[in-house]
Design a protein around this motif. Structure first.
Motif, PDB file in Angstrom:
ATOM      1  N   MET A  11      35.216  33.809  26.854  1.00  0.00           N
ATOM      2  CA  MET A  11      35.579  34.614  28.012  1.00  0.00           C
ATOM      3  C   MET A  11      35.658  33.765  29.278  1.00  0.00           C
ATOM      4  N   LEU A  12      34.751  32.801  29.418  1.00  0.00           N
ATOM      5  CA  LEU A  12      34.789  31.910  30.571  1.00  0.00           C
ATOM      6  C   LEU A  12      36.103  31.129  30.606  1.00  0.00           C
ATOM      7  N   GLY A  13      36.500  30.581  29.461  1.00  0.00           N
ATOM      8  CA  GLY A  13      37.763  29.845  29.391  1.00  0.00           C
ATOM      9  C   GLY A  13      38.954  30.723  29.658  1.00  0.00           C
ATOM     10  N   GLN A  14      38.919  31.970  29.155  1.00  0.00           N
ATOM     11  CA  GLN A  14      40.048  32.881  29.349  1.00  0.00           C
ATOM     12  C   GLN A  14      40.235  33.209  30.827  1.00  0.00           C
ATOM     13  N   PHE A  15      39.156  33.525  31.521  1.00  0.00           N
ATOM     14  CA  PHE A  15      39.305  33.897  32.922  1.00  0.00           C
ATOM     15  C   PHE A  15      39.634  32.686  33.787  1.00  0.00           C
ATOM     16  N   ARG A  16      39.150  31.512  33.410  1.00  0.00           N
ATOM     17  CA  ARG A  16      39.564  30.323  34.165  1.00  0.00           C
ATOM     18  C   ARG A  16      41.058  30.092  33.990  1.00  0.00           C
ATOM     19  N   LEU A  17      41.566  30.324  32.803  1.00  0.00           N
ATOM     20  CA  LEU A  17      43.011  30.190  32.573  1.00  0.00           C
ATOM     21  C   LEU A  17      43.781  31.219  33.382  1.00  0.00           C
ATOM     22  N   ILE A  18      43.261  32.457  33.439  1.00  0.00           N
ATOM     23  CA  ILE A  18      43.911  33.501  34.237  1.00  0.00           C
ATOM     24  C   ILE A  18      43.946  33.093  35.700  1.00  0.00           C
ATOM     25  N   ARG A  19      42.821  32.565  36.202  1.00  0.00           N
ATOM     26  CA  ARG A  19      42.775  32.150  37.603  1.00  0.00           C
ATOM     27  C   ARG A  19      43.724  30.988  37.862  1.00  0.00           C
ATOM     28  N   ALA A  20      43.794  30.034  36.926  1.00  0.00           N
ATOM     29  CA  ALA A  20      44.715  28.908  37.110  1.00  0.00           C
ATOM     30  C   ALA A  20      46.158  29.393  37.139  1.00  0.00           C
ATOM     31  N   GLU A  59      50.861  31.886  42.773  1.00  0.00           N
ATOM     32  CA  GLU A  59      50.784  31.915  44.232  1.00  0.00           C
ATOM     33  C   GLU A  59      51.494  30.711  44.843  1.00  0.00           C
ATOM     34  N   ALA A  60      51.332  29.534  44.195  1.00  0.00           N
ATOM     35  CA  ALA A  60      51.999  28.338  44.700  1.00  0.00           C
ATOM     36  C   ALA A  60      53.517  28.483  44.613  1.00  0.00           C
ATOM     37  N   ARG A  61      53.995  29.026  43.503  1.00  0.00           N
ATOM     38  CA  ARG A  61      55.447  29.234  43.365  1.00  0.00           C
ATOM     39  C   ARG A  61      55.957  30.236  44.402  1.00  0.00           C
ATOM     40  N   GLU A  62      55.197  31.300  44.620  1.00  0.00           N
ATOM     41  CA  GLU A  62      55.612  32.284  45.616  1.00  0.00           C
ATOM     42  C   GLU A  62      55.626  31.683  47.014  1.00  0.00           C
ATOM     43  N   GLU A  63      54.643  30.820  47.299  1.00  0.00           N
ATOM     44  CA  GLU A  63      54.611  30.176  48.609  1.00  0.00           C
ATOM     45  C   GLU A  63      55.806  29.238  48.781  1.00  0.00           C
TER      46      GLU A  63
END
Length: 387
Positions: free
Chosen positions: A164-173, A179-183
């Motif tokens: 679960m830790l790895g999954q949510f870190r991947l989601i955040r990444a 966000e970077a693409r939108e910016e």
């Protein structure tokens, strides 16, 4: 509120970058793994009151995970997030004790761990997960010691926590990448708007000024009875209007390329119509091709300003391979006058070819606009910080 704004609000609220509908579908799907305990609680040998309590506990646990977690992520309030984690931990403890070791309720701690991962900021996520895992293991050993909590159980809970830790870190990444693409997209839109505003200023400022001057000249010629020359000026106004329309269309489609020779010819005609003596170069062959477009914009802006603001009787354009200078003998502008949008646009254009722009009162009176391309070493030296 528009749908676009609503979508943007949903993305801001949900750190997983999913809409509320998608979140509820995903979280609800994961919550289906808890339905066996609903059945076990409803059909267990416990008294009816205990069975109702167990089923209610599982339903509340699911509601906290599906709805409470989304609300906590949207609010981003530490007190609310901490309360949610504590409530879910308490509900999980009731489930573990109520169902007992034979029903495997200890593994449902993964939903608490997911909540901790989602709500705790990334620098402290691993520590918070370790604390939640340690607390869950401690509760299991305390209440179920010798009745089913074994080494494999602990390893299973640990594996769930790490996954679960790895999954949510991947989601955040992935969220940060989006966000970077939108910016970048927003910056590209802003840059395109600035380009269009700058080019339209250059096109319409010069063309409308020339049209205004020629229309005034035609009116004066008609008043003096020189119908022939007035007709010629009106014809020129019509041609300038068509040319301006074509240039606006080219600007919108990003296909317009300024020509230094054409700008000098237009400047000569505009200055003549305004009654200003023109001293212009006869050829542009000495200017390198990569600088001619930038210099063309300088000529357009400088001559337009002379016609509109200076009240000058003479305007000179001096052209070299490295610079272009427009000087008039008008009233000029007071020292310290801020540069307009046109000068700012010229500064951007010249910076793109390694040059700079100077504008202000001329030493001998009048106004002077200078654009020059610096030698490469000088340009590099100007960009280096002092000291």
């Amino acid at each position: 509120m528009s749908s676009t704004t609503g979508d943007a609000d949903e993305l801001v609220r949900d750190p997983t970058r999913m809409s509320a509908k998608r979140w509820y579908v995903m979280a609800g799907g994961w919550s289906l793994l808890l339905t066996p305990w609903l059945y076990i609680g409803a059909t267990s040998d416990h008294p009816p009151v205990v069975r109702v309590l167990l089923v209610t506990t599982v339903v509340a646990y699911i509601a906290c995970y599906v709805h409470g977690l989304f609300v906590a992520m949207r609010r981003k309030q530490p007190a609310f997030s901490a309360a949610l984690v504590l409530v879910m931990a308490a509900l999980w403890a009731v489930m573990v004790v109520g169902f007992g070791p034979q029903d495997g309720a200890v593994y449902t701690v993964s939903y608490v761990i997911v909540t901790v991962i989602a709500l705790v900021p990334s620098p402290w996520t691993a520590g918070a997960v370790a604390l939640a895992f340690g607390g869950a293991a401690g509760i299991g050993w305390l209440w179920l010691a010798g009745e089913g909590v074994t080494g494999p159980d602990i390893l299973g809970m640990l594996a769930i926590s790490v996954a679960m830790l790895g999954q949510f870190r991947l989601i955040r990444a992935n969220s940060e990448l989006r966000e970077a693409r939108e910016e970048l997209a927003r910056l590209a839109v802003t840059a395109e708007r600035e380009r269009m505003a700058r080019d339209l200023h250059d096109v319409l400022g010069h063309s409308l000024t020339t049209i205004t001057v020629k229309a005034g000249l035609a009116r004066r010629l008609l008043e003096s009875g020189d119908v022939g020359r007035a007709g010629e000026e009106v014809t020129d106004v019509e041609q300038l209007g068509r040319q301006a329309l074509a240039e606006v269309r080219s600007t919108v489609s990003a296909n317009r390329v300024a020509s230094l020779g054409r700008e000098l010819a237009g400047a000569r005609e505009a200055l003549r119509a305004a009654g200003i003596e023109a001293d212009l170069p006869a050829a542009v062959d000495d200017v390198p091709p990569d600088r001619q477009q930038a210099f063309a914009h300088v000529v357009r802006e400088g001559v337009t300003n002379t016609i509109r603001h200076s009240g000058a009787g003479r305007c000179a354009v001096r052209l070299t391979p490295m610079s272009v200078e427009i000087v008039d003998d008008g009233v000029g502008s007071p020292p310290g006058t801020p540069a307009g949008h046109g000068i700012s646009g010229l500064a951007e254009r010249l910076a793109a070819v390694g040059g700079r722009v100077e504008a202000g009162p001329a030493p001998t009176g009048g106004y002077r606009l200078l654009a020059e391309v610096l030698p490469r070493t000088a340009a590099v030296r100007r960009r280096e910080p002092a000291g």
